[in-house]
Design a protein around this motif. Structure first.
Motif, PDB file in Angstrom:
ATOM      1  N   THR A 227       4.766 -10.447  20.741  1.00 54.98           N
ATOM      2  CA  THR A 227       5.287 -11.802  20.895  1.00 54.98           C
ATOM      3  C   THR A 227       5.201 -12.144  22.377  1.00 54.98           C
ATOM      4  O   THR A 227       5.795 -11.471  23.212  1.00 54.98           O
ATOM      5  CB  THR A 227       6.749 -11.888  20.428  1.00 54.98           C
ATOM      6  N   ILE A 228       4.415 -13.161  22.687  1.00 55.60           N
ATOM      7  CA  ILE A 228       4.177 -13.482  24.093  1.00 55.60           C
ATOM      8  C   ILE A 228       5.432 -14.092  24.708  1.00 55.60           C
ATOM      9  O   ILE A 228       6.061 -14.981  24.144  1.00 55.60           O
ATOM     10  CB  ILE A 228       2.984 -14.453  24.227  1.00 55.60           C
ATOM     11  N   GLU A 229       5.800 -13.578  25.869  1.00 53.91           N
ATOM     12  CA  GLU A 229       6.974 -14.088  26.578  1.00 53.91           C
ATOM     13  C   GLU A 229       6.542 -14.600  27.944  1.00 53.91           C
ATOM     14  O   GLU A 229       5.545 -14.158  28.499  1.00 53.91           O
ATOM     15  CB  GLU A 229       7.999 -12.957  26.775  1.00 53.91           C
ATOM     16  N   LEU A 230       7.310 -15.533  28.475  1.00 57.64           N
ATOM     17  CA  LEU A 230       7.072 -15.984  29.841  1.00 57.64           C
ATOM     18  C   LEU A 230       8.130 -15.347  30.744  1.00 57.64           C
ATOM     19  O   LEU A 230       9.312 -15.301  30.389  1.00 57.64           O
ATOM     20  CB  LEU A 230       7.140 -17.507  29.933  1.00 57.64           C
ATOM     21  N   ASP A 231       7.681 -14.845  31.896  1.00 53.93           N
ATOM     22  CA  ASP A 231       8.593 -14.240  32.851  1.00 53.93           C
ATOM     23  C   ASP A 231       9.287 -15.353  33.644  1.00 53.93           C
ATOM     24  O   ASP A 231       8.614 -16.149  34.316  1.00 53.93           O
ATOM     25  CB  ASP A 231       7.787 -13.335  33.793  1.00 53.93           C
ATOM     26  N   PRO A 232      10.633 -15.437  33.574  1.00 51.06           N
ATOM     27  CA  PRO A 232      11.307 -16.539  34.270  1.00 51.06           C
ATOM     28  C   PRO A 232      11.142 -16.492  35.794  1.00 51.06           C
ATOM     29  O   PRO A 232      11.253 -17.527  36.455  1.00 51.06           O
ATOM     30  CB  PRO A 232      12.785 -16.377  33.883  1.00 51.06           C
ATOM     31  N   ASN A 233      10.856 -15.321  36.367  1.00 52.22           N
ATOM     32  CA  ASN A 233      10.700 -15.237  37.823  1.00 52.22           C
ATOM     33  C   ASN A 233       9.327 -15.703  38.284  1.00 52.22           C
ATOM     34  O   ASN A 233       9.206 -16.572  39.147  1.00 52.22           O
ATOM     35  CB  ASN A 233      10.951 -13.803  38.303  1.00 52.22           C
TER      36      ASN A 233
ATOM     37  N   ARG B 184       4.992 -16.760  34.717  1.00 54.66           N
ATOM     38  CA  ARG B 184       3.706 -16.451  34.094  1.00 54.66           C
ATOM     39  C   ARG B 184       3.958 -15.678  32.820  1.00 54.66           C
ATOM     40  O   ARG B 184       5.040 -15.168  32.585  1.00 54.66           O
ATOM     41  CB  ARG B 184       2.879 -15.550  35.014  1.00 54.66           C
ATOM     42  N   MET B 185       2.883 -15.561  32.034  1.00 55.36           N
ATOM     43  CA  MET B 185       2.955 -14.783  30.812  1.00 55.36           C
ATOM     44  C   MET B 185       3.165 -13.315  31.167  1.00 55.36           C
ATOM     45  O   MET B 185       2.590 -12.829  32.136  1.00 55.36           O
ATOM     46  CB  MET B 185       1.612 -14.937  30.110  1.00 55.36           C
ATOM     47  N   VAL B 186       3.993 -12.617  30.405  1.00 52.77           N
ATOM     48  CA  VAL B 186       4.191 -11.194  30.657  1.00 52.77           C
ATOM     49  C   VAL B 186       2.973 -10.441  30.118  1.00 52.77           C
ATOM     50  O   VAL B 186       2.690 -10.478  28.924  1.00 52.77           O
ATOM     51  CB  VAL B 186       5.480 -10.682  29.977  1.00 52.77           C
ATOM     52  N   ARG B 187       2.218  -9.793  31.011  1.00 52.70           N
ATOM     53  CA  ARG B 187       1.008  -9.084  30.585  1.00 52.70           C
ATOM     54  C   ARG B 187       1.094  -7.586  30.879  1.00 52.70           C
ATOM     55  O   ARG B 187       0.524  -6.782  30.164  1.00 52.70           O
ATOM     56  CB  ARG B 187      -0.224  -9.651  31.302  1.00 52.70           C
ATOM     57  N   LYS B 188       1.810  -7.239  31.967  1.00 51.35           N
ATOM     58  CA  LYS B 188       1.908  -5.822  32.365  1.00 51.35           C
ATOM     59  C   LYS B 188       2.596  -5.007  31.271  1.00 51.35           C
ATOM     60  O   LYS B 188       3.630  -5.398  30.747  1.00 51.35           O
ATOM     61  CB  LYS B 188       2.739  -5.703  33.650  1.00 51.35           C
ATOM     62  N   GLY B 189       1.988  -3.869  30.928  1.00 49.13           N
ATOM     63  CA  GLY B 189       2.607  -2.967  29.968  1.00 49.13           C
ATOM     64  C   GLY B 189       2.510  -3.449  28.525  1.00 49.13           C
ATOM     65  O   GLY B 189       3.098  -2.853  27.628  1.00 49.13           O
ATOM     66  N   VAL B 190       1.772  -4.534  28.316  1.00 49.77           N
ATOM     67  CA  VAL B 190       1.650  -5.102  26.975  1.00 49.77           C
ATOM     68  C   VAL B 190       0.287  -4.699  26.404  1.00 49.77           C
ATOM     69  O   VAL B 190      -0.700  -4.657  27.128  1.00 49.77           O
ATOM     70  CB  VAL B 190       1.779  -6.643  27.073  1.00 49.77           C
ATOM     71  N   THR B 191       0.242  -4.366  25.118  1.00 51.17           N
ATOM     72  CA  THR B 191      -1.040  -4.030  24.487  1.00 51.17           C
ATOM     73  C   THR B 191      -1.943  -5.264  24.481  1.00 51.17           C
ATOM     74  O   THR B 191      -1.498  -6.357  24.126  1.00 51.17           O
ATOM     75  CB  THR B 191      -0.818  -3.590  23.025  1.00 51.17           C
ATOM     76  N   HIS B 192      -3.187  -5.069  24.859  1.00 49.90           N
ATOM     77  CA  HIS B 192      -4.123  -6.189  24.910  1.00 49.90           C
ATOM     78  C   HIS B 192      -5.231  -6.019  23.871  1.00 49.90           C
ATOM     79  O   HIS B 192      -5.472  -4.933  23.374  1.00 49.90           O
ATOM     80  CB  HIS B 192      -4.754  -6.285  26.307  1.00 49.90           C
ATOM     81  N   GLU B 193      -5.903  -7.109  23.593  1.00 48.08           N
ATOM     82  CA  GLU B 193      -7.091  -7.065  22.742  1.00 48.08           C
ATOM     83  C   GLU B 193      -8.012  -8.219  23.122  1.00 48.08           C
ATOM     84  O   GLU B 193      -7.589  -9.183  23.756  1.00 48.08           O
ATOM     85  CB  GLU B 193      -6.701  -7.165  21.265  1.00 48.08           C
TER      86      GLU B 193
END
Lengths: 259, 376
Positions: free
Chosen positions: A16-22, A25-34
């Motif tokens: 589930t894509i989340e936006l980092d409030p700080n 941006r989209m949270v991408r680090k440590g997230v599985t990608h495809e």
């Protein structure tokens, strides 16, 4: 025909894509990608064209180290080699910054055709391909639902408001394909094994001749000011038809003043 | 000119588009509205633009803008922007609008904001509101580059208003450079549609995969006719070939305002993806692998609740024929696989219900992934 496919690798479908409030941006680090399914369609189209007309397909992408899995998947589909723009300095790039980096990376090899998706499935700004074509000095043929190449020419069926337009140009050119143009192939075991040996060239912004203030958040023209949740919508109403269903729906439509 | 807002007027079916008029209403509210009208246009086009708030029109009727994609229009508009420096240029988030804004932003080395739902103009700077991630977020953005701000506006974001202005029409020279004639529009194919067009419709009756086939769209047509609306379809129905693309609404189709989307799910992005792929599953339902899965399911029937949940999962998640023949399938009792992003979060959600009595192992491979279920 040398084909470059620009493909974005995005957080996987299970995430589930989340936006980092700080950083906003989209949270991408440590997230599985495809590999973005939209980009997979562009890869597939590139492979089909190269199978028909010869030449190799190169994938060009930009992203954090987590995207390597997506690059390997494209390689497993049959892409010959890949270029990865990997640099902390490019984080937070806006569309034009991204287009500049991709253009610089594409210019490093000979190409006749650049294939892109119409828009990515995560941020769908849908303008990077147009910017890219202009920066490369080649024409953009967009919203393609069918692509045919013939000698030095390329022809597409471009979606339009009331059907489609037959649009053609000479190569080199950029084509942005619509999603659903094809069914991307599933990588075979042989391809997966071969992908491990294929080359992934890694470039930083500096390798591409772009200064740190031209790219990333520093170079971005678009600044996100706030992120927030829109007002919640009410749950829908379910009408079970027990002989009176039609009447109930009509009453409901009248109640919300649709009729 | 700190308060001049330009609107790039588009013509479809020999008519100024509804989005053009919507943008003019907002432009006139935010500042001084002016329009750019390029290419052959109907005789009353300038009058229509003036009636909806344009106080000046930059006009060129040369057919080059219709016969060649993007480049001639970008050349002319870039020239006009450099000469007149308006605060904002609004383009519709349409096929032509998106291509034009992308090209202009690279040409003028300035930023652009896509998918704008609303904006405020203050002392020459803009603050745009953008629904993001399938409208699950609502963000605001600004452009920090100096000069004209380029915004791509979502259709149906504003209400068109009649706001008659005295108008000045300035004729501009056509882009004549041969190098701009690169992308030739050879033919325009119109896919016939019956009933009112979606774009101008006051009401949209939309259907998706739930209708189960082309023939059931006739019901929607009847209802739409009674209500005086148009029929819309989700991507699933379009991809299945039940209705033409021109009827598609949502993120990848025509934008209709949320009021019209009342009966459809909140997340446009996810719904589109899910619809699309679930549909591909249905077309494969006769596949042998599915039959094999059904046999496996029968074996599990001794456990009715799990069986029911698996049936539910099967109905809603793709059982990929390619994945069930995957070597892994030899090792396990049951696979629920998803093909190409299908199911996205839905896949995980559904399987969560099976956690109590099954061991779940999720294998993510590429854009396809699958879960191995082993009864505990």
């Amino acid at each position: 025909m040398n084909i470059v496919v620009c493909g974005k690798i995005i957080p996987a479908s299970t995430v589930t894509i989340e936006l980092d409030p700080n950083t906003k941006r989209m949270v991408r680090k440590g997230v599985t990608h495809e590999l973005d399914p939209a980009a997979a369609s562009a890869v597939e189209e590139g492979l089909r064209l190269s199978e028909k007309h010869g030449g190799a397909v190169t994938l060009v992408t930009m992203g954090i180290s987590e995207v390597t899995i997506g690059i390997r998947n494209a390689l497993a589909m049959g892409v010959a080699s890949a270029v990865h723009i990997l640099d902390d300095a490019v984080a937070g790039s806006d569309t034009l910054g991204t287009a500049k980096l991709l253009a610089a990376a594409i210019k490093k090899q000979p190409f006749d055709l650049v294939l892109c998706a119409t828009e990515s499935s995560d941020s769908y700004s849908g303008i990077v391909h147009g910017q890219l074509a202009q920066l490369l000095g080649i024409p953009a043929l967009t919203f393609a639902k069918e692509v045919t190449a013939d000698g030095g020419r390329i022809s597409i069926h471009r979606q339009s408001e009331n059907g489609y337009d037959v649009v053609e140009s000479t190569l080199p050119a950029l084509v942005a394909v619509s999603s659903g143009i094809n069914e991307p192939r599933y990588p075979q075991l042989k391809g997966i094994m071969a992908a491990k040996k294929k080359e992934i060239k890694v470039y930083t912004a500096a390798d591409l001749g772009l200064a740190a203030d031209q790219v990333g958040e520093k170079g971005a023209r678009e600044k996100v000011l706030t992120i927030g949740r829109p007002p919640k919508r009410e749950a829908g109403k379910v009408v079970t038809d027990e002989g009176e269903g039609g009447k109930q729906i009509a009453d409901f439509l009248a109640e919300i003043k649709v009729i | 000119m700190a308060d001049v807002v330009w609107v790039y007027a588009e013509i479809v079916d020999d008519k100024i588009t509804a989005t053009t008029l919507e943008m003019l209403a907002k432009a006139a509210e935010a500042g001084k509205a002016e329009a750019i009208l390029l290419g052959p246009a109907p005789a009353d086009a300038a009058q229509t633009l003036a009636k909806h708030g344009a106080s000046k029109i930059y006009h060129c009727a040369d057919p080059v803008y219709r016969e060649y994609l993007t480049l001639p229009a970008a050349e002319t508009v870039a020239g006009l922007i450099q000469k007149h420096q308006p605060a904002v240029l609004l383009c519709a988030s349409s096929y032509a609008g998106r291509d034009l804004v992308a090209n202009l932003s690279a040409r003028l080395d300035c930023g652009a904001i896509s998918d704008v739902g609303d904006f405020q103009l203050k002392d020459g700077s803009v603050e745009a509101t953008i629904p993001a991630l399938g409208a699950s977020y609502q963000n605001t953005s600004t452009l920090v580059s100096p000069g004209t701000k380029l915004l791509l506006v979502r259709p149906k974001s504003f209400e068109p208003k009649v706001n008659e202005q005295p108008v000045v029409v300035e004729e501009v020279a056509a882009a004549s450079d041969e190098t701009l004639r690169k992308v030739h529009v050879k033919e325009r194919v119109v896919v016939k549609r019956e009933g009112p067009q979606l774009e101008g419709a006051k009401m949209v009756v939309a259907g998706g995969r739930g209708l189960k086939g082309e023939e059931n769209f006739a019901m929607l047509k009847d209802l739409a006719e009674l209500l005086g609306g148009a029929v819309g379809a989700s991507r699933a129905a379009v991809d299945a070939g039940w209705v033409p693309y021109a009827m598609q609404i949502g993120q990848t189709g025509k934008t209709v305002s949320l009021r019209h989307l009342r009966r459809r799910a909140a997340s446009l992005r996810h719904e589109n993806l899910q619809d699309h792929h679930l549909d591909q599953q249905r077309s494969r339902s006769a596949d042998l692998s599915i039959l094999r899965l059904r046999r496996r399911r029968r074996r599990l029937q001794s456990d009715p609740p799990a069986h029911r949940r698996i049936e539910e999962a099967q109905r809603r998640v793709i059982l990929s024929p390619k994945l069930v023949t995957h070597p892994f399938s030899l090792l396990s009792n049951y696979f629920v696989g998803s093909d190409q992003n299908v199911g996205r979060n839905r896949h995980a959600d559904l399987l969560r219900g099976l956690q109590a009595d099954h061991e779940l192992q999720l294998y993510g491979t590429f854009h396809r992934y699958f879960t191995r279920l082993t009864p505990l």
